[in-house]
Design a protein around this motif. Structure first.
Motif, mmCIF file in Angstrom:
data_model
loop_
_atom_site.group_PDB
_atom_site.id
_atom_site.type_symbol
_atom_site.label_atom_id
_atom_site.label_comp_id
_atom_site.label_asym_id
_atom_site.label_seq_id
_atom_site.Cartn_x
_atom_site.Cartn_y
_atom_site.Cartn_z
ATOM 1 N N LYS A 1 0.817 -1.207 0.000
ATOM 2 C CA LYS A 1 0.000 0.000 0.000
ATOM 3 C C LYS A 1 0.856 1.265 0.000
ATOM 4 O O LYS A 1 0.394 2.334 -0.398
ATOM 5 N N SER A 2 2.110 1.098 0.475
ATOM 6 C CA SER A 2 2.928 2.293 0.713
ATOM 7 C C SER A 2 3.149 3.112 -0.554
ATOM 8 O O SER A 2 3.312 4.320 -0.488
ATOM 9 N N ALA A 3 3.132 2.458 -1.712
ATOM 10 C CA ALA A 3 3.391 3.185 -2.958
ATOM 11 C C ALA A 3 2.256 4.149 -3.290
ATOM 12 O O ALA A 3 2.433 5.053 -4.099
ATOM 13 N N HIS A 4 1.084 3.937 -2.685
ATOM 14 C CA HIS A 4 -0.057 4.803 -2.986
ATOM 15 C C HIS A 4 -0.272 5.883 -1.932
ATOM 16 O O HIS A 4 -1.214 6.650 -2.021
ATOM 17 N N LEU A 5 0.585 5.877 -0.900
ATOM 18 C CA LEU A 5 0.414 6.859 0.165
ATOM 19 C C LEU A 5 1.461 7.949 0.006
ATOM 20 O O LEU A 5 2.645 7.653 -0.178
ATOM 21 N N PHE A 6 1.024 9.184 0.079
ATOM 22 C CA PHE A 6 1.940 10.309 -0.172
ATOM 23 C C PHE A 6 1.846 11.327 0.947
ATOM 24 O O PHE A 6 0.790 11.502 1.563
ATOM 25 N N TYR A 7 2.975 11.976 1.183
ATOM 26 C CA TYR A 7 3.047 13.002 2.211
ATOM 27 C C TYR A 7 3.185 14.343 1.515
ATOM 28 O O TYR A 7 4.137 14.563 0.767
ATOM 29 N N ALA A 8 2.215 15.219 1.729
ATOM 30 C CA ALA A 8 2.191 16.480 0.988
ATOM 31 C C ALA A 8 2.790 17.613 1.816
ATOM 32 O O ALA A 8 2.571 17.695 3.016
ATOM 33 N N GLN A 9 3.582 18.448 1.151
ATOM 34 C CA GLN A 9 4.193 19.580 1.841
ATOM 35 C C GLN A 9 4.062 20.854 1.021
ATOM 36 O O GLN A 9 4.360 20.874 -0.180
ATOM 37 N N VAL A 10 3.615 21.917 1.661
ATOM 38 C CA VAL A 10 3.757 23.269 1.119
ATOM 39 C C VAL A 10 4.308 24.066 2.295
ATOM 40 O O VAL A 10 4.346 23.576 3.416
ATOM 41 N N ASP A 11 4.783 25.261 2.045
ATOM 42 C CA ASP A 11 5.432 26.007 3.115
ATOM 43 C C ASP A 11 4.916 27.440 3.140
ATOM 44 O O ASP A 11 5.101 28.192 2.191
ATOM 45 N N ALA A 12 4.273 27.805 4.251
ATOM 46 C CA ALA A 12 3.678 29.140 4.341
ATOM 47 C C ALA A 12 4.575 30.132 5.063
ATOM 48 O O ALA A 12 4.163 31.253 5.335
ATOM 49 N N ALA A 13 5.816 29.700 5.403
ATOM 50 C CA ALA A 13 6.703 30.633 6.110
ATOM 51 C C ALA A 13 7.084 31.781 5.171
ATOM 52 O O ALA A 13 7.236 31.575 3.975
ATOM 53 N N PRO A 14 7.237 32.983 5.729
ATOM 54 C CA PRO A 14 7.461 34.143 4.866
ATOM 55 C C PRO A 14 8.909 34.326 4.398
ATOM 56 O O PRO A 14 9.175 35.260 3.658
ATOM 57 N N ASP A 15 9.836 33.455 4.819
ATOM 58 C CA ASP A 15 11.230 33.698 4.438
ATOM 59 C C ASP A 15 11.498 33.220 3.019
ATOM 60 O O ASP A 15 10.682 32.515 2.418
ATOM 61 N N THR B 1 4.605 32.888 0.347
ATOM 62 C CA THR B 1 5.636 33.477 -0.514
ATOM 63 C C THR B 1 6.508 32.414 -1.171
ATOM 64 O O THR B 1 7.047 32.629 -2.242
ATOM 65 N N ARG B 2 6.658 31.261 -0.528
ATOM 66 C CA ARG B 2 7.539 30.227 -1.071
ATOM 67 C C ARG B 2 6.746 29.343 -2.028
ATOM 68 O O ARG B 2 5.637 28.958 -1.728
ATOM 69 N N GLU C 1 0.651 22.631 -6.684
ATOM 70 C CA GLU C 1 1.281 23.804 -7.297
ATOM 71 C C GLU C 1 0.261 24.915 -7.522
ATOM 72 O O GLU C 1 0.525 26.084 -7.236
ATOM 73 N N ASP C 2 -0.926 24.510 -8.018
ATOM 74 C CA ASP C 2 -1.973 25.510 -8.252
ATOM 75 C C ASP C 2 -2.380 26.188 -6.950
ATOM 76 O O ASP C 2 -2.613 27.393 -6.902
ATOM 77 N N TYR C 3 -2.470 25.361 -5.891
ATOM 78 C CA TYR C 3 -2.868 25.914 -4.598
ATOM 79 C C TYR C 3 -1.865 26.975 -4.144
ATOM 80 O O TYR C 3 -2.231 28.074 -3.736
ATOM 81 N N VAL C 4 -0.564 26.613 -4.260
ATOM 82 C CA VAL C 4 0.473 27.553 -3.828
ATOM 83 C C VAL C 4 0.427 28.822 -4.682
ATOM 84 O O VAL C 4 0.516 29.932 -4.152
ATOM 85 N N ALA C 5 0.232 28.640 -6.002
ATOM 86 C CA ALA C 5 0.180 29.800 -6.894
ATOM 87 C C ALA C 5 -0.983 30.710 -6.505
ATOM 88 O O ALA C 5 -0.839 31.939 -6.422
ATOM 89 N N GLN C 6 -2.105 30.082 -6.201
ATOM 90 C CA GLN C 6 -3.289 30.861 -5.837
ATOM 91 C C GLN C 6 -3.046 31.602 -4.516
ATOM 92 O O GLN C 6 -3.384 32.786 -4.380
ATOM 93 N N GLN C 7 -2.425 30.906 -3.533
ATOM 94 C CA GLN C 7 -2.159 31.533 -2.248
ATOM 95 C C GLN C 7 -1.121 32.641 -2.370
ATOM 96 O O GLN C 7 -1.143 33.616 -1.628
ATOM 97 N N LYS C 8 -0.174 32.452 -3.339
ATOM 98 C CA LYS C 8 0.817 33.499 -3.564
ATOM 99 C C LYS C 8 0.115 34.741 -4.103
ATOM 100 O O LYS C 8 0.419 35.861 -3.701
#
Lengths: 404, 438
Positions: free
Chosen positions: B52-66, B287-288, B274-281
């Protein structure tokens, strides 16, 4: 002793000789590095905490509501103070070898551009500085008005005490007294320098950072509560701690005593270094097994060669060689093989160390490990060959006259 | 023919008992050491959810302002986590955050306990194949309404309710009563993969990733309402105001796992991030622009979950096995060549080189087999020692059937490898020369 005939004989057993030499070389490499790892672990375990470990214990309470914290502090401090043998009770956020509580990055300017490093803040209430038994190398002890109230884990403005190690890192060439640093909005001014104070749970950037600690005096309150520092005579400390834990059911029935975190500092230290002790123990085991196997290999091969050369030994004895000549022959032969292995082994030891340096942040292997390792293997070789060599020396000359 | 070789081998081994014992000992000690460390390694580096592990993913975006060049933070801030989770763009998705909490069972006459509580969402249980003994997980509706429900571990059920079916009974979490809806079967993933984060800051001391799963599981919203101020941030880019209110603090503290069943879904989810980050930017909140979507094993790898000491021990054990191997080669060489005369006779009587070679290898293999048995016993002793260590994974250490077979395979392979060269030399013995000296 003539080396020429020995070399000639070895040349006829090139393969077996090479095998033993390779075994010695590998053993040399592993031996030197394993010893070095052990020494490293032991050195880490010797770290000076900077506090009077033997006289200190900590009591850690959890499970109370933030609103009760001030009341809890008052009850616990009063209640513990009544226990016979307690010299002092103070509130602190963390103790050496316990859970870390105030780990944060600091900067050397208010704008936060010049990063100083990640340090640990010990936030202690009145009495904790003295109770810890911290040694000053510069500046004076915190005064009553240095203990500021706080509504966060750390005061916004404080006079702080830094360790010599941290001062040396932040201001290598300047007097640290009066120097300033920041953590976000909080502003700190150095009021004194401590000889030693180890971080609660080790450094975050390798062994050099284990003493990057800052002592911040503060008034206990809602955000400084639940962890108490008990000081007592070392002989009475275990009993005092037992009484203190038992008293908690009466003093603070609403809180839960964290039994693992409420121990004497010496016991916390024991627990903290247990994995290192286990690793050192395992390395000692590996070394012992390694030397044993190597010795057995030498015994086995030497015995075989003695048996194979029985007739030749008899002939040598018959034409005038003494027992000690034969004995020395086998001893020299072993010395030559082991020496060959050691030369290769030193190179291997260094290569292995380079690998460990990149993978495990180990320092470079000090050169003196090599001769010591070599000596150990020479001694091991000589001891292992002694039995078979003595058997060879005991071969009577009359063997020469018998057919194989 | 093999029977004959075995007979010969046995006779030969019996003839020189000391030499045989030395060889068996060398193999046994080498196998014992390497199999002990290999078993621990196998246990710690294995796949916690095979298949099952191949179908499980860990998602990361970063909202820190640096704007520093670095990996995105290991966990998410509340806003990003809730946005990504509630978008429901994956086949399944779950949020993860844990906290320490005071637990009390009104019916059980016991003092309150301080336990770890995992606050998560309904998909957690089906997504990670969490086995239930009684009842089941909660529903998506419970997530939405912040229902006062909980799932408890088998351990806690044993402690508080004597192992009986406790579903429907109530549990006091701090000041709130929750209804138990499910009890897990004993569940011990290795590592506790869903909580893995920050491994690269731990200097290889990652044993804590192998602790037992939490004892109490609650819906995220309920957990925050009950115990919000006891949740700890992973890190903060600004000073949070006190008392801590993580939902609005400039801190990261929630993990997001998603299940994506095929490659197209994975690519789609990457685009979504990516779209989510672009929209939030565009909105000015983020910012990242870097995002990450690692699968379970990549995430474990990235965090270097296997403790450094364990890897070091494995290296050492194999160096040690190599020494034992050289040792055995030397001793076998001595043993075979000593019998040159005997081999000469066999050759003269018509045995082919291959036959001599096979016979020698049979003998080496037999040594390996005996060494394997002794090595297996030493491995058991070694694992017993590991179990006595104060490590979080000590209770999991055991020799599974695969590793049991591997012990013998490794022992025989080692001895055959050791026997190869001596057997070749023995097969090259010239018959005439040997017969002359008889």
């Amino acid at each position: 002793m003539q080396i020429q005939p020995i070399l000639a004989a070895l040349r006829r057993h090139r393969l077996a000789t090479a095998l033993i030499a390779l075994e010695i070389a590998l053993a040399c490499a592993v031996l030197c590095n394993a010893c070095f790892l052990i020494a490293n672990r032991l050195a880490q375990m010797q770290v000076n905490s900077g506090v009077d470990e033997a006289a200190l214990a900590t009591l850690h309470l959890t499970g109370y509501e933030a609103g009760q914290a001030v009341d809890l502090n008052a009850r616990v401090q009063a209640g513990l103070g009544r226990i016979a043998g307690v010299q002092s009770v103070s509130v602190i956020n963390a103790v050496p070898f316990g859970e870390h509580a105030g780990t944060a990055g600091i900067t050397l300017d208010a704008a936060g551009k010049h990063f100083g490093g990640v340090v640990d803040f010990y936030v202690g209430g009145p009495g904790s500085f003295k109770a810890l038994g911290l040694q000053l190398v510069a500046g004076g002890e915190p005064q009553a008005d240095d203990y500021r109230p706080l509504n966060d884990f750390i005061p916004d403005e404080a006079t702080v005490w830094v360790t010599r190690a941290l001062a040396g890192h932040l201001w290598p060439d300047a007097d640290p007294l009066g120097k300033e640093f920041w953590m976000g909005k909080s502003h700190f001014r150095v009021g004194g320098v401590l000889a030693h104070l180890v971080r609660p749970s080790g450094g975050e950037g390798g062994p050099d950072t284990v003493e990057w600690s800052v002592f911040v005096p503060a008034q206990p309150g809602a955000s400084l509560a639940g962890t108490y520092l008990l000081r007592a005579d070392p002989r009475e400390l275990p009993r005092v701690l037992r009484d203190a834990r038992a008293a908690m059911t009466k003093i603070a029935p609403d809180a839960v005593v964290d039994t693992l975190g409420s121990q004497t500092i010496s016991d916390l230290r024991q627990d903290y270094f247990r994995p290192d002790r286990a690793m050192a123990g395992m390395l000692v085991g590996v070394i012992a097994a390694l030397l044993l196997v190597t010795a057995l290999g030498i015994v086995g091969l030497a015995s075989f060669w003695v048996a194979q050369r029985r007739k030749q030994i008899g002939i040598r004895r018959a034409i005038g060689a003494t027992r000690s000549d034969i004995l020395h022959y086998f001893q020299t032969e072993n010395f030559l093989i082991v020496s060959g292995g050691i030369v290769l082994g030193m190179v291997l030891a260094y290569a292995l160390n380079l690998m460990l340096m990149t993978q495990y942040e180990l320092p470079r292997l000090p050169l003196y490990y090599l001769p010591v390792g070599a000596l150990a293997l020479w001694v091991l070789g000589q001891l292992a060959v002694l039995g078979p060599a003595l058997r060879a020396a005991a071969v009577p000359p009359v063997v020469a006259t018998r057919s194989a | 023919m093999l029977g004959y070789y075995l007979d010969l081998a046995l006779r030969s081994l019996k003839r020189n008992k000391v030499l045989t014992a030395l060889m068996v000992l060398a193999i046994a000690v080498g196998i014992g050491a390497s199999m002990t460390t290999l078993t621990v390694m196998h246990l710690l580096s294995g796949d916690p959810l095979p298949g099952k592990s191949a179908h499980l993913f860990y998602a990361q975006v970063d909202a820190a302002p640096d704007a520093k060049k670095r990996e995105p933070y290991d966990v998410l801030d509340y806003q990003s986590a809730m946005d990504l989770w509630s978008a429901k763009r994956a086949d399944r998705q779950t949020l993860i955050a844990d906290s320490q909490i005071k637990v009390h069972a009104p019916q059980a006459n016991q003092p309150p306990l301080m336990l770890m509580m995992l606050s998560t969402t309904a998909d957690f249980f089906p997504m990670f194949d969490v086995p239930f003994q009684y009842g089941r997980g909660w529903s998506a509706e419970d997530d939405a309404t912040h229902a006062r429900v909980a799932v408890i571990s088998a351990d806690l059920n044993n402690k508080l309710f004597g192992g009986t079916d406790s579903t429907g009974r109530s549990l006091r979490l701090r000041d709130s009563d929750v209804r138990i809806v499910g009890v897990l079967k004993p569940w011990r993933p290795s590592p506790q993969f869903y909580n893995v984060a920050g491994g690269r800051f731990s200097e290889g001391q990652t044993a804590a990733f192998y602790t037992k799963p939490e004892d109490v599981f609650t819906p995220l919203g309920s957990g925050l309402e009950i115990n919000g101020d006891n949740f700890q941030p992973f890190t903060c880019w600004g000073r949070p105001s006190m008392p801590l209110h993580l939902q609005s603090a400039p801190c990261v503290w929630i993990g997001l796992w998603v299940q994506l069943d095929d490659a197209a879904r994975v690519a789609g989810y990457r685009r979504f991030l990516e779209d989510y980050v672009a929209q939030q930017k565009a909105l000015g909140r983020i910012t990242r622009s870097d995002t990450r979507l690692r699968d379970l094993m990549q995430w474990l790898d990235f965090n270097g979950v296997v403790p450094r000491d364990v890897r070091l021990q494995t290296w050492l054990a194999f160096a040690f096995l190599a020494i034992c191997l050289f040792n055995t080669v030397g001793l076998l060489l001595a043993k075979f060549l000593r019998r040159s005369g005997e081999i000469g006779v066999r050759r003269a009587l018509g045995a082919s080189r291959a036959a001599v070679f096979a016979q020698c290898l049979t003998e080496a293999g037999m040594i390996g087999l005996i060494g394997g048995v002794a090595g297996w016993l030493l491995t058991l002793a070694g694992l017993w020692l590991v179990r006595r260590q104060p490590t979080p994974y000590a209770d999991m250490v055991h020799l599974d059937p695969g590793m049991f077979l591997a012990t013998f395979a490794l022992a025989v392979a080692t001895s055959l490898l050791a026997g190869l060269l001596p057997a070749m030399l023995a097969a090259r013995v010239a018959p005439a020369l040997q017969l002359k000296t008889l």
